[in-house]
Scaffold this active site. Structure first.
Site, PDB file in Angstrom:
ATOM      1  N   ARG A  84       0.958  -1.275  -0.054  1.00 24.80           N
ATOM      2  CA  ARG A  84       0.042   0.161  -0.390  1.00 24.80           C
ATOM      3  C   ARG A  84       0.716   0.750   0.087  1.00 24.80           C
ATOM      4  O   ARG A  84       1.764   1.188   0.685  1.00 24.80           O
ATOM      5  CB  ARG A  84      -1.452   0.164   0.984  1.00 24.80           C
ATOM      6  CG  ARG A  84      -1.691   1.140   0.882  1.00 24.80           C
ATOM      7  CD  ARG A  84      -2.623   1.072   2.369  1.00 24.80           C
ATOM      8  NE  ARG A  84      -3.163   2.523   2.274  1.00 24.80           N
ATOM      9  CZ  ARG A  84      -3.276   2.890   3.619  1.00 24.80           C
ATOM     10  NH1 ARG A  84      -2.690   2.595   4.630  1.00 24.80           N
ATOM     11  NH2 ARG A  84      -4.237   4.751   3.049  1.00 24.80           N
ATOM     12  N   HIS A 128      -2.709  10.874   0.993  1.00 23.24           N
ATOM     13  CA  HIS A 128      -2.379  10.770   2.002  1.00 23.24           C
ATOM     14  C   HIS A 128      -1.357  12.181   2.843  1.00 23.24           C
ATOM     15  O   HIS A 128      -0.876  12.159   2.727  1.00 23.24           O
ATOM     16  CB  HIS A 128      -1.297   9.542   2.419  1.00 23.24           C
ATOM     17  CG  HIS A 128      -1.021   9.088   4.015  1.00 23.24           C
ATOM     18  ND1 HIS A 128      -1.420   7.412   3.522  1.00 23.24           N
ATOM     19  CD2 HIS A 128      -0.724   9.577   5.003  1.00 23.24           C
ATOM     20  CE1 HIS A 128      -0.665   6.744   4.940  1.00 23.24           C
ATOM     21  NE2 HIS A 128      -0.210   8.138   5.504  1.00 23.24           N
ATOM     22  N   GLU A 173      -7.800   8.962   6.177  1.00 23.57           N
ATOM     23  CA  GLU A 173      -7.454   9.536   7.868  1.00 23.57           C
ATOM     24  C   GLU A 173      -8.218  10.621   8.105  1.00 23.57           C
ATOM     25  O   GLU A 173      -7.781  11.405   7.702  1.00 23.57           O
ATOM     26  CB  GLU A 173      -6.618   8.521   8.589  1.00 23.57           C
ATOM     27  CG  GLU A 173      -6.225   7.742   8.973  1.00 23.57           C
ATOM     28  CD  GLU A 173      -5.187   7.629   9.621  1.00 23.57           C
ATOM     29  OE1 GLU A 173      -4.683   9.036   9.953  1.00 23.57           O
ATOM     30  OE2 GLU A 173      -4.790   6.219  10.382  1.00 23.57           O
ATOM     31  N   ASN A 298      -7.012   1.594   9.810  1.00 29.85           N
ATOM     32  CA  ASN A 298      -5.757   1.681  10.887  1.00 29.85           C
ATOM     33  C   ASN A 298      -6.343   1.422  12.014  1.00 29.85           C
ATOM     34  O   ASN A 298      -7.083   2.470  12.593  1.00 29.85           O
ATOM     35  CB  ASN A 298      -5.608   2.689  10.078  1.00 29.85           C
ATOM     36  CG  ASN A 298      -5.040   2.858   8.700  1.00 29.85           C
ATOM     37  OD1 ASN A 298      -5.280   2.264   7.723  1.00 29.85           O
ATOM     38  ND2 ASN A 298      -4.952   4.473   7.731  1.00 29.85           N
ATOM     39  N   TYR A 300      -4.075   1.490  15.733  1.00 30.84           N
ATOM     40  CA  TYR A 300      -2.918   1.344  16.409  1.00 30.84           C
ATOM     41  C   TYR A 300      -2.967   1.478  17.770  1.00 30.84           C
ATOM     42  O   TYR A 300      -1.988   0.509  18.803  1.00 30.84           O
ATOM     43  CB  TYR A 300      -2.375   2.713  15.967  1.00 30.84           C
ATOM     44  CG  TYR A 300      -1.602   3.107  14.515  1.00 30.84           C
ATOM     45  CD1 TYR A 300      -3.053   3.429  13.856  1.00 30.84           C
ATOM     46  CD2 TYR A 300      -0.522   2.438  14.731  1.00 30.84           C
ATOM     47  CE1 TYR A 300      -2.151   3.722  12.840  1.00 30.84           C
ATOM     48  CE2 TYR A 300      -0.197   1.874  12.973  1.00 30.84           C
ATOM     49  CZ  TYR A 300      -0.860   2.796  12.351  1.00 30.84           C
ATOM     50  OH  TYR A 300      -0.400   3.564  11.343  1.00 30.84           O
ATOM     51  N   GLU A 358      -3.557   0.010   8.125  1.00 34.80           N
ATOM     52  CA  GLU A 358      -2.155  -0.168   8.974  1.00 34.80           C
ATOM     53  C   GLU A 358      -2.358  -0.293  10.610  1.00 34.80           C
ATOM     54  O   GLU A 358      -3.083  -0.459  11.015  1.00 34.80           O
ATOM     55  CB  GLU A 358      -2.356   1.558   8.958  1.00 34.80           C
ATOM     56  CG  GLU A 358      -2.013   2.048   7.692  1.00 34.80           C
ATOM     57  CD  GLU A 358      -1.837   3.512   8.158  1.00 34.80           C
ATOM     58  OE1 GLU A 358      -1.283   4.494   9.289  1.00 34.80           O
ATOM     59  OE2 GLU A 358      -1.753   4.820   6.997  1.00 34.80           O
TER      60      GLU A 358
HETATM   61  N1  LIG Z   1      -3.618   7.599  21.083  1.00 42.12           N
HETATM   62  N2  LIG Z   1      -3.737   6.786  19.966  1.00 42.12           N
HETATM   63  N3  LIG Z   1      -3.736   6.678  19.388  1.00 42.12           N
HETATM   64  C1  LIG Z   1      -4.113   6.618  17.687  1.00 42.12           C
HETATM   65  C2  LIG Z   1      -4.328   7.921  17.120  1.00 42.12           C
HETATM   66  C3  LIG Z   1      -4.030   6.921  15.874  1.00 42.12           C
HETATM   67  C4  LIG Z   1      -3.610   8.246  14.517  1.00 42.12           C
HETATM   68  N4  LIG Z   1      -2.563   8.427  13.618  1.00 42.12           N
HETATM   69  C5  LIG Z   1      -2.775   7.546  12.994  1.00 42.12           C
HETATM   70  O1  LIG Z   1      -3.336   7.353  12.472  1.00 42.12           O
HETATM   71  C6  LIG Z   1      -1.641   7.725  12.154  1.00 42.12           C
HETATM   72  C7  LIG Z   1      -1.314   6.914  10.938  1.00 42.12           C
HETATM   73  C8  LIG Z   1      -0.953   7.126   9.578  1.00 42.12           C
HETATM   74  O2  LIG Z   1      -1.753   6.829   8.244  1.00 42.12           O
HETATM   75  C9  LIG Z   1       0.169   7.821   8.714  1.00 42.12           C
HETATM   76  O3  LIG Z   1       1.431   8.438   8.024  1.00 42.12           O
HETATM   77  C10 LIG Z   1       1.043   7.464  10.552  1.00 42.12           C
HETATM   78  O4  LIG Z   1       3.054   7.169  10.185  1.00 42.12           O
HETATM   79  C11 LIG Z   1       0.737   6.348  11.151  1.00 42.12           C
HETATM   80  C12 LIG Z   1       1.509   6.260  12.892  1.00 42.12           C
HETATM   81  O5  LIG Z   1       1.366   7.453  13.926  1.00 42.12           O
HETATM   82  C13 LIG Z   1      -0.479   6.740  11.760  1.00 42.12           C
END
Ligand SMILES: N=[N+]=NCCCCNC(=O)[C@@H]1[C@H]2[C@H](O)[C@@H](O)[C@H](O)[C@@H](CO)[C@@H]12
Length: 453
Positions: A84, A128, A173, A298, A300, A358
């Site tokens: 991706r 993005h 996102e 996505n 985390y 993700e």
């Molecule tokens: N509390 N808390 N929790 C989690 C909040 C997550 C919000 N940030 C994302 O999802 C970004 C997404 C992005 O696509 C990527 O470009 C970023 O590199 C990744 C890593 O940061 C993730």
């Protein structure tokens, strides 16, 4: 037991399951102005003193714009069957609209052809976060014209690559684009405006719908929307905490999915934004109904939520779970949340096809020793979250693939290069790639899951 062996359930995933890794243009490519490309809002933001830690920029990043052949070979060595990536809008349309920059299109066509030659399925994200600076100067996502700009850009890519790219994502996102770029201001373009925020969110939803429609007109069949989802758990059974949790769930998880699936916003949004929440007619809301062919999740972490009137605009805050492990982003490691959020999608939106687009973690990696990098915490994170995804499959979730974030250590937005998510280390000086233990673990997991181990 070999500590690298994946202790995962042996039930194999559905046939055709995609095992990938994910990246994005501004975070890995470098050469932001090469071959006629126009600058993006992230080029300007990163070059604005004080916006990015240590003054880091994406001027070089992972140098992928020049090393892309090496990186495709790296993906094949990891046994990936999917990848991706995102397209930098400004490489295709330097002014955001109008003249097409052929060298920009050629870069992505060569990348896609190289992926296909290696049997790696490309998943292309149209946006993005790197909006052309020229469009931000015309109002950016706050402009009523932005959905049209986006649909025109998407159509150029559908026509150029639609014969070889089968999986498309409109937006990555929309919540982070909106909240980070227009409400909290920690991401480009760095605005802090409660009144602008709902307008931007509405235009992003209109843009998704317009790009979906222009894709359909071009015969594109699999167009998704990638959303960051974060299950919200009340810190106590107190009514205030329950209500705060529902508001934060609407704010993070339902703000964009409810409109595209139901043609309506969550009821909580008006309470969150108050007088800043616009009035929408029934036809304006119905125009947002644009269910994607798949949802990109996505994932985390989760949040445990307590009511807090000082935390605006939601009146809720995350309560740190000190007793549990956290990543270098200070995000709790909570694999159960992945199973929960996938089951939630299954129940709320009618079990649509889903890809985990993700999932990964930043940790302060140890230095390489004798050509190996023992990132044990990231191996444990991947193992636990692959097991959580497997549990969702057992519950009948229509999960079609898993993309680890990220293939490479890369530019982590306002954290610059201080936070590293890669399965592969990128040396900060010479950009040499080194597969970490987590990359080896993922490769072995793919083999085992696919019954080739
Ligand atoms: N509390 N808390 N929790 C989690 C909040 C997550 C919000 N940030 C994302 O999802 C970004 C997404 C992005 O696509 C990527 O470009 C970023 O590199 C990744 C890593 O940061 C993730």
């Amino acid at each position: 037991m070999n500590e690298q062996a994946p202790e995962m359930p042996t039930d194999s995933p559905p046939s055709g399951f995609l095992w990938g890794a994910a990246t994005s243009s501004y975070q890995i490519e470098g050469s932001p102005l090469a071959d006629g490309a126009g600058p993006s809002i992230w080029h300007r933001f990163a070059h604005t003193p004080g916006r990015v830690l240590n003054g880091d920029t994406g001027d070089i990043a992972c140098d992928h714009y020049r090393r892309w052949r090496e990186d495709v070979t790296l993906m094949a060595s990891l046994g990936l069957n999917a990848y991706r990536f995102s397209v930098a809008w400004g490489r295709i349309l330097p002014e955001g609209t109008g003249r097409v920059n052929q060298p920009g299109l050629d870069f992505y066509r060569h990348l896609v052809d190289a992926l296909l030659e290696q049997g790696i399925e490309p998943m292309l994200t149209l946006y993005h976060w790197d909006l052309p600076e020229a469009l931000d100067a015309r109002g950016g996502w706050a402009s009523d014209a932005s959905p049209g700009w986006f649909a025109d850009y998407a159509r150029i890519l559908y026509r150029a690559l639609g014969d070889r790219v089968r999986l498309w994502i409109t937006l990555n996102e929309p919540w982070v684009i909106t909240a980070g770029g227009y409400l909290f201001g920690d991401l480009a373009p760095g605005h802090r405006s409660q009144s602008e925020t709902p307008i931007v969110a509405h235009n992003l939803l209109r843009a998704h719908a317009a790009a979906l429609a222009s894709g359909r007109a071009e015969g594109i069949e699999r167009i998704g929307l990638a959303v960051n989802l974060e299950p919200q758990y009340p810190a106590s059974p107190l009514a205030d905490d329950i209500a705060a949790t529902a508001r934060r769930d609407a704010f993070i998880n339902r703000w964009f999915l409810d409109p595209v699936f139901f043609g309506r916003y969550p009821a909580e949004m008006e309470a969150i934004f108050g007088t800043a929440w616009p009035e929408y007619s029934a036809s304006e809301l119905d125009a947002l109904r644009a269910p994607p062919d798949f949802i990109g999740v996505n994932y985390y972490s989760r949040s445990v939520v307590r009511a807090d009137p000082t935390e605006q605009p939601v009146g809720a805050r995350r309560v740190r779970q000190d007793a549990r492990p956290h990543t270098a982003m200070d995000w709790e490691v909570y694999p159960q949340g992945l199973t929960h959020i996938l089951a939630w999608i299954q129940g709320r939106y009618g079990n649509p096809p889903v890809y985990i687009t993700e999932n990964g973690a930043a940790f302060d990696d140890p230095p390489p020793v004798a050509g190996r990098l023992h990132d044990r915490q990231r191996v444990a994170y991947l193992r636990s979250h692959l097991r959580a995804a497997s549990r969702a499959l057992r519950r009948g979730v229509d999960l079609r693939g898993y993309f680890a974030w990220s293939l490479l250590d890369n530019f982590e937005w306002s954290y610059g290069y201080a936070k590293r998510f890669g399965l592969v280390r990128v040396d900060p000086v010479d950009r040499q790639r080194l597969i970490k233990d987590s990359g080896r673990f993922y490769r072995d997991a793919i083999r085992r899951y696919e019954g080739r181990a």
